[in-house]
Design a protein around this motif. Structure first.
Motif, PDB file in Angstrom:
ATOM      1  N   SER A   1      42.550  44.113  53.575  1.00  0.00           N
ATOM      2  CA  SER A   1      42.387  45.042  54.702  1.00  0.00           C
ATOM      3  C   SER A   1      40.978  44.894  55.275  1.00  0.00           C
ATOM      4  O   SER A   1      40.074  44.392  54.591  1.00  0.00           O
ATOM      5  CB  SER A   1      42.588  46.482  54.214  1.00  0.00           C
TER       6      SER A   1
ATOM      7  N   ILE B   1      37.296  44.884  56.519  1.00  0.00           N
ATOM      8  CA  ILE B   1      36.131  44.000  56.396  1.00  0.00           C
ATOM      9  C   ILE B   1      36.393  42.903  55.347  1.00  0.00           C
ATOM     10  O   ILE B   1      36.060  41.735  55.559  1.00  0.00           O
ATOM     11  CB  ILE B   1      34.881  44.832  56.022  1.00  0.00           C
ATOM     12  N   GLY B   2      36.991  43.286  54.229  1.00  0.00           N
ATOM     13  CA  GLY B   2      37.240  42.314  53.154  1.00  0.00           C
ATOM     14  C   GLY B   2      38.143  41.186  53.602  1.00  0.00           C
ATOM     15  O   GLY B   2      37.922  40.014  53.261  1.00  0.00           O
TER      16      GLY B   2
ATOM     17  N   GLY C   1      43.357  43.872  46.337  1.00  0.00           N
ATOM     18  CA  GLY C   1      43.501  45.072  47.156  1.00  0.00           C
ATOM     19  C   GLY C   1      44.743  45.820  46.750  1.00  0.00           C
ATOM     20  O   GLY C   1      45.584  45.297  46.005  1.00  0.00           O
ATOM     21  N   LEU C   2      44.859  47.041  47.235  1.00  0.00           N
ATOM     22  CA  LEU C   2      45.980  47.895  46.830  1.00  0.00           C
ATOM     23  C   LEU C   2      47.043  48.018  47.927  1.00  0.00           C
ATOM     24  O   LEU C   2      47.992  48.785  47.762  1.00  0.00           O
ATOM     25  CB  LEU C   2      45.464  49.287  46.450  1.00  0.00           C
TER      26      LEU C   2
ATOM     27  N   LYS D   1      39.336  50.756  39.387  1.00  0.00           N
ATOM     28  CA  LYS D   1      38.932  51.874  38.536  1.00  0.00           C
ATOM     29  C   LYS D   1      39.213  51.552  37.060  1.00  0.00           C
ATOM     30  O   LYS D   1      38.754  52.246  36.176  1.00  0.00           O
ATOM     31  CB  LYS D   1      39.695  53.142  38.939  1.00  0.00           C
TER      32      LYS D   1
ATOM     33  N   GLY E   1      36.337  49.723  48.934  1.00  0.00           N
ATOM     34  CA  GLY E   1      35.691  51.023  49.077  1.00  0.00           C
ATOM     35  C   GLY E   1      36.656  52.104  49.504  1.00  0.00           C
ATOM     36  O   GLY E   1      37.733  51.827  50.033  1.00  0.00           O
TER      37      GLY E   1
ATOM     38  N   VAL F   1      34.920  53.009  41.993  1.00  0.00           N
ATOM     39  CA  VAL F   1      35.316  51.907  42.888  1.00  0.00           C
ATOM     40  C   VAL F   1      34.079  51.188  43.447  1.00  0.00           C
ATOM     41  O   VAL F   1      34.029  49.961  43.497  1.00  0.00           O
ATOM     42  CB  VAL F   1      36.223  52.420  44.036  1.00  0.00           C
TER      43      VAL F   1
ATOM     44  N   SER G   1      26.272  49.888  53.052  1.00  0.00           N
ATOM     45  CA  SER G   1      26.535  50.642  54.286  1.00  0.00           C
ATOM     46  C   SER G   1      25.190  51.103  54.837  1.00  0.00           C
ATOM     47  O   SER G   1      24.199  51.155  54.092  1.00  0.00           O
ATOM     48  CB  SER G   1      27.381  51.880  53.937  1.00  0.00           C
TER      49      SER G   1
HETATM   50  P1  NAD Z   1      39.560  49.439  54.325  1.00  0.00           P
HETATM   51  O1  NAD Z   1      40.146  50.762  53.947  1.00  0.00           O
HETATM   52  O2  NAD Z   1      40.092  48.720  55.512  1.00  0.00           O
HETATM   53  O3  NAD Z   1      39.620  48.456  53.081  1.00  0.00           O
HETATM   54  C1  NAD Z   1      39.272  48.864  51.774  1.00  0.00           C
HETATM   55  C2  NAD Z   1      39.884  47.914  50.773  1.00  0.00           C
HETATM   56  O4  NAD Z   1      39.510  48.346  49.454  1.00  0.00           O
HETATM   57  C3  NAD Z   1      41.429  47.886  50.815  1.00  0.00           C
HETATM   58  O5  NAD Z   1      41.885  46.574  50.637  1.00  0.00           O
HETATM   59  C4  NAD Z   1      41.804  48.739  49.606  1.00  0.00           C
HETATM   60  O6  NAD Z   1      43.073  48.418  49.051  1.00  0.00           O
HETATM   61  C5  NAD Z   1      40.679  48.374  48.653  1.00  0.00           C
HETATM   62  N1  NAD Z   1      40.551  49.347  47.573  1.00  0.00           N
HETATM   63  C6  NAD Z   1      40.302  50.681  47.661  1.00  0.00           C
HETATM   64  N2  NAD Z   1      40.327  51.243  46.439  1.00  0.00           N
HETATM   65  C7  NAD Z   1      40.579  50.233  45.550  1.00  0.00           C
HETATM   66  C8  NAD Z   1      40.732  50.169  44.146  1.00  0.00           C
HETATM   67  N3  NAD Z   1      40.650  51.267  43.368  1.00  0.00           N
HETATM   68  N4  NAD Z   1      41.014  48.977  43.580  1.00  0.00           N
HETATM   69  C9  NAD Z   1      41.135  47.860  44.350  1.00  0.00           C
HETATM   70  N5  NAD Z   1      40.985  47.860  45.677  1.00  0.00           N
HETATM   71  C10 NAD Z   1      40.720  49.038  46.273  1.00  0.00           C
HETATM   72  O7  NAD Z   1      37.989  49.726  54.484  1.00  0.00           O
HETATM   73  P2  NAD Z   1      36.789  48.871  55.136  1.00  0.00           P
HETATM   74  O8  NAD Z   1      36.252  49.695  56.230  1.00  0.00           O
HETATM   75  O9  NAD Z   1      37.163  47.469  55.376  1.00  0.00           O
HETATM   76  O10 NAD Z   1      35.732  48.971  53.937  1.00  0.00           O
HETATM   77  C11 NAD Z   1      35.298  47.871  53.180  1.00  0.00           C
HETATM   78  C12 NAD Z   1      33.904  48.176  52.634  1.00  0.00           C
HETATM   79  O11 NAD Z   1      32.987  48.314  53.719  1.00  0.00           O
HETATM   80  C13 NAD Z   1      33.809  49.480  51.839  1.00  0.00           C
HETATM   81  O12 NAD Z   1      32.973  49.296  50.710  1.00  0.00           O
HETATM   82  C14 NAD Z   1      33.181  50.441  52.817  1.00  0.00           C
HETATM   83  O13 NAD Z   1      32.492  51.478  52.164  1.00  0.00           O
HETATM   84  C15 NAD Z   1      32.244  49.495  53.551  1.00  0.00           C
HETATM   85  N6  NAD Z   1      31.810  49.974  54.852  1.00  0.00           N
HETATM   86  C16 NAD Z   1      32.708  50.271  55.830  1.00  0.00           C
HETATM   87  C17 NAD Z   1      32.259  50.722  57.051  1.00  0.00           C
HETATM   88  C18 NAD Z   1      33.196  51.073  58.168  1.00  0.00           C
HETATM   89  O14 NAD Z   1      32.742  51.674  59.149  1.00  0.00           O
HETATM   90  N7  NAD Z   1      34.471  50.717  58.107  1.00  0.00           N
HETATM   91  C19 NAD Z   1      30.884  50.871  57.284  1.00  0.00           C
HETATM   92  C20 NAD Z   1      29.995  50.544  56.264  1.00  0.00           C
HETATM   93  C21 NAD Z   1      30.467  50.097  55.056  1.00  0.00           C
END
Ligand code: NAD
Length: 257
Positions: A12, A14-15, A33-34, A61, A88, A109, A138
């Motif tokens: 999902s 950013i990853g 990812g979940l 976790k 995250g 996490v 972040s």
């Molecule tokens: P997202 O919700 O699109 O993706 C999060 C990913 O983490 C998903 O694939 C989810 O399945 C996985 N995940 C969550 N809990 C999990 C667990 N217990 N075990 C395994 N996988 C798990 O979010 P995103 O916005 O792409 O966030 C990615 C990172 O970027 C995070 O660390 C977030 O804090 C950081 N971030 C995001 C933003 C933003 O504005 N979106 C800004 C700064 C930092």
């Protein structure tokens, strides 16, 4: 032999963009990812760039599932060259109401998993005398906002872990860096928009402008691809071997004021 990148939370947002960027450079990708359709997303992305891949639905976790993911990846690909601690979650609440279990989930996490994964890939990187650990922190790793106590604490913590790893990794050619994005429009942020609309009695446009982009000097969301480019720069550029221990802001100017 191709290099291997393990990216947590890579089905999902950013990853996934980071996974695609490294796949574009020919890395084998370990997806995690979940998301329910995680295996399909991983297979499709790997096929697009014609790279080998693995997918693990490891819940970060759970220390046992982390171990299995790393052991499985090393068995398949020999070594992990790049670890991106990206997965995250978010939870927003006033401190007096903040549920203890949500605090623990966020710490598990964001922080515990990054520690355990770094520890697990470290011996292989040491042996190879090269490697890169990239932690997606972040802007909230550098500054705070109200009602996000666990997230802000975890993100400040991951920058501390990054700096400690940079110190230990230096003699072995291992770099460790944090990336500090401002708001990126991913499912994590998208989910918060209706909540904010309700709390503030605002339209979607107002929430975006007055809440999310308020502190961005450049009034735009950062793209996942821009964060991915930054990760690639820190792991796979001529400058990369000389950059370690940084917390690199890609935040549209948020932390400049
Ligand atoms: P997202 O919700 O699109 O993706 C999060 C990913 O983490 C998903 O694939 C989810 O399945 C996985 N995940 C969550 N809990 C999990 C667990 N217990 N075990 C395994 N996988 C798990 O979010 P995103 O916005 O792409 O966030 C990615 C990172 O970027 C995070 O660390 C977030 O804090 C950081 N971030 C995001 C933003 C933003 O504005 N979106 C800004 C700064 C930092």
């Amino acid at each position: 032999m191709s290099k291997t990148a393990l990216i947590t939370g890579s089905t999902s947002g950013i990853g996934l963009a980071i996974a695609a960027a490294f796949a574009g450079k020919g890395y084998n990708i370990v997806f995690n990812g979940l998301e329910k359709n995680g295996p399909g997303i991983a297979a499709e992305t790997a096929a697009k760039f014609e790279v080998d891949h693995l997918f693990f639905d490891a819940d970060l976790k759970d220390p046992g599932q982390i171990q299995q993911m790393v052991a499985g990846s090393i068995a398949a690909f020999g070594n992990i060259d790049v670890l991106v601690n990206n997965a995250g979650i978010q939870f927003v609440s006033k401190i007096e109401d903040f549920p203890d279990e949500k605090w623990r989930d966020l710490m598990a996490v964001h922080l515990d998993a990054a520690f355990r994964l770094s520890k697990a890939v470290w011996p292989g990187m040491q042996q190879k005398r090269s490697g890169a650990v990239i932690n997606i922190a972040s802007a909230h790793g550098l500054i705070a906002s109200p009602y996000k106590s666990a997230y802000v604490a975890a993100k400040h913590g991951i920058i501390g872990l990054t700096r400690a790893l940079a110190m230990e990794g230096g003699p072995f050619g291992i770099t460790a860096n944090a990336i500090c994005p401002g708001y990126v429009l991913t499912p994590l942020v998208e989910k918060q928009i209706p909540e904010q609309m309700q709390v503030h009695g605002m339209s979607r446009e107002e929430v975006v402008e007055k809440i999310f982009l308020k502190e961005h000097a450049i009034k735009a969301f950062i793209t996942p691809e821009a964060v991915a480019e930054t990760a690639l720069f820190l792991a796979n550029s001529a400058a990369a071997p000389f950059i370690t221990g940084t917390a690199l802001a890609i935040d549209a100017g948020w932390t400049a004021h």
